[in-house]
Motif scaffolding. Structure first.
Motif, PDB file in Angstrom:
ATOM      1  N   ALA A  14       0.859  -1.122   0.136  1.00 46.17           N
ATOM      2  CA  ALA A  14       0.058  -0.146  -0.051  1.00 46.17           C
ATOM      3  C   ALA A  14       0.746   1.047  -0.119  1.00 46.17           C
ATOM      4  O   ALA A  14       1.870   1.283   0.815  1.00 46.17           O
ATOM      5  CB  ALA A  14      -0.960  -0.070   1.326  1.00 46.17           C
ATOM      6  N   CYS A  15       0.627   2.342  -0.903  1.00 47.50           N
ATOM      7  CA  CYS A  15       1.476   3.421  -0.866  1.00 47.50           C
ATOM      8  C   CYS A  15       0.474   4.644  -0.895  1.00 47.50           C
ATOM      9  O   CYS A  15      -0.550   4.466  -1.241  1.00 47.50           O
ATOM     10  CB  CYS A  15       2.074   3.330  -2.025  1.00 47.50           C
ATOM     11  N   ARG A  45       1.862  -5.071   3.566  1.00 52.70           N
ATOM     12  CA  ARG A  45       0.553  -5.292   4.159  1.00 52.70           C
ATOM     13  C   ARG A  45       1.013  -6.624   4.786  1.00 52.70           C
ATOM     14  O   ARG A  45       0.579  -7.909   4.165  1.00 52.70           O
ATOM     15  CB  ARG A  45      -0.394  -5.197   3.401  1.00 52.70           C
ATOM     16  N   SER A  46       1.254  -6.946   5.860  1.00 50.85           N
ATOM     17  CA  SER A  46       1.506  -8.051   6.720  1.00 50.85           C
ATOM     18  C   SER A  46       1.265  -8.161   8.106  1.00 50.85           C
ATOM     19  O   SER A  46       1.099  -6.856   8.631  1.00 50.85           O
ATOM     20  CB  SER A  46       2.793  -8.667   6.378  1.00 50.85           C
ATOM     21  N   ALA A  47       1.425  -9.317   8.926  1.00 48.39           N
ATOM     22  CA  ALA A  47       1.166  -9.227  10.080  1.00 48.39           C
ATOM     23  C   ALA A  47       2.206  -8.154  10.830  1.00 48.39           C
ATOM     24  O   ALA A  47       2.231  -7.397  11.867  1.00 48.39           O
ATOM     25  CB  ALA A  47       1.480 -10.565  10.712  1.00 48.39           C
ATOM     26  N   VAL A 108      -1.900   5.912   3.791  1.00 48.96           N
ATOM     27  CA  VAL A 108      -1.475   4.459   3.420  1.00 48.96           C
ATOM     28  C   VAL A 108      -2.154   3.527   4.216  1.00 48.96           C
ATOM     29  O   VAL A 108      -2.464   2.543   3.752  1.00 48.96           O
ATOM     30  CB  VAL A 108       0.252   4.259   3.633  1.00 48.96           C
ATOM     31  N   ARG A 109      -2.471   3.649   5.627  1.00 41.42           N
ATOM     32  CA  ARG A 109      -3.493   2.655   6.473  1.00 41.42           C
ATOM     33  C   ARG A 109      -4.881   2.560   5.429  1.00 41.42           C
ATOM     34  O   ARG A 109      -5.471   1.872   5.560  1.00 41.42           O
ATOM     35  CB  ARG A 109      -3.688   3.224   7.738  1.00 41.42           C
ATOM     36  N   GLU A 114      -8.404  -0.167   2.033  1.00 33.65           N
ATOM     37  CA  GLU A 114      -9.336  -0.452   0.535  1.00 33.65           C
ATOM     38  C   GLU A 114      -8.869  -1.712   0.001  1.00 33.65           C
ATOM     39  O   GLU A 114      -9.459  -2.184  -0.632  1.00 33.65           O
ATOM     40  CB  GLU A 114      -9.035   0.814  -0.261  1.00 33.65           C
ATOM     41  N   LEU A 115      -7.628  -1.874  -0.070  1.00 33.83           N
ATOM     42  CA  LEU A 115      -6.996  -3.096  -0.738  1.00 33.83           C
ATOM     43  C   LEU A 115      -7.605  -4.379  -0.015  1.00 33.83           C
ATOM     44  O   LEU A 115      -7.818  -5.337  -0.809  1.00 33.83           O
ATOM     45  CB  LEU A 115      -5.550  -3.173  -0.781  1.00 33.83           C
ATOM     46  N   ALA A 116      -7.568  -4.300   1.092  1.00 32.22           N
ATOM     47  CA  ALA A 116      -8.221  -5.445   2.071  1.00 32.22           C
ATOM     48  C   ALA A 116      -9.531  -5.830   1.642  1.00 32.22           C
ATOM     49  O   ALA A 116      -9.874  -7.169   1.456  1.00 32.22           O
ATOM     50  CB  ALA A 116      -7.843  -5.432   3.435  1.00 32.22           C
ATOM     51  N   VAL A 117     -10.312  -4.925   1.327  1.00 28.78           N
ATOM     52  CA  VAL A 117     -11.933  -5.225   0.940  1.00 28.78           C
ATOM     53  C   VAL A 117     -11.855  -5.676  -0.159  1.00 28.78           C
ATOM     54  O   VAL A 117     -12.738  -6.585  -0.678  1.00 28.78           O
ATOM     55  CB  VAL A 117     -12.683  -3.743   1.103  1.00 28.78           C
TER      56      VAL A 117
END
Length: 119
Positions: A14-15, A45-47, A108-109, A114-117
């Protein structure tokens, strides 16, 4: 992460960017813009997310390409060739204020959410 080739994959990155200037500086329309200089914050985007904040040159003409400094570019001074001299203080010396960094972190968060959705 290989920032040059993006080997972690677009779904895991994510940027957010903060535009600093255009080339030419006198451009008044997007058709006149040859390059855009930005501060970019990109995070995996990871743990255990990791990220980087660096200046990037986005060249639009004659061929679209993105130019970002590697570690060696900072060491050998090549980074100064990537950006117009008028931007050296903004992109190479002073950097961003804490408020500007916080704004990029928030952006970025939001992008990561958005990307996770859409996965």
């Amino acid at each position: 992460m290989d920032w040059q080739s993006g080997t972690t994959g677009a779904r895991r990155m994510a940027c957010a960017v903060r535009p600093v200037a255009t080339e030419p500086a006198s451009a008044t329309t997007i058709a006149e813009v040859e390059a855009v200089y930005v501060w970019a914050l990109c995070e995996t985007r990871s743990a255990q997310p990791s990220g980087t904040l660096l200046p990037i040159a986005v060249h639009l003409k004659p061929v679209a390409r993105v130019e970002m400094p590697s570690d060696g570019d900072w060491d050998n001074g090549r980074v100064k060739e990537m950006f117009p001299e008028r931007l050296h203080d903004d992109l190479l010396s002073d950097g961003l204020t804490n408020k500007e960094v916080a704004e990029l972190e928030t952006a970025v968060r939001a992008r990561a959410r958005e990307l996770a959705v859409h996965q």
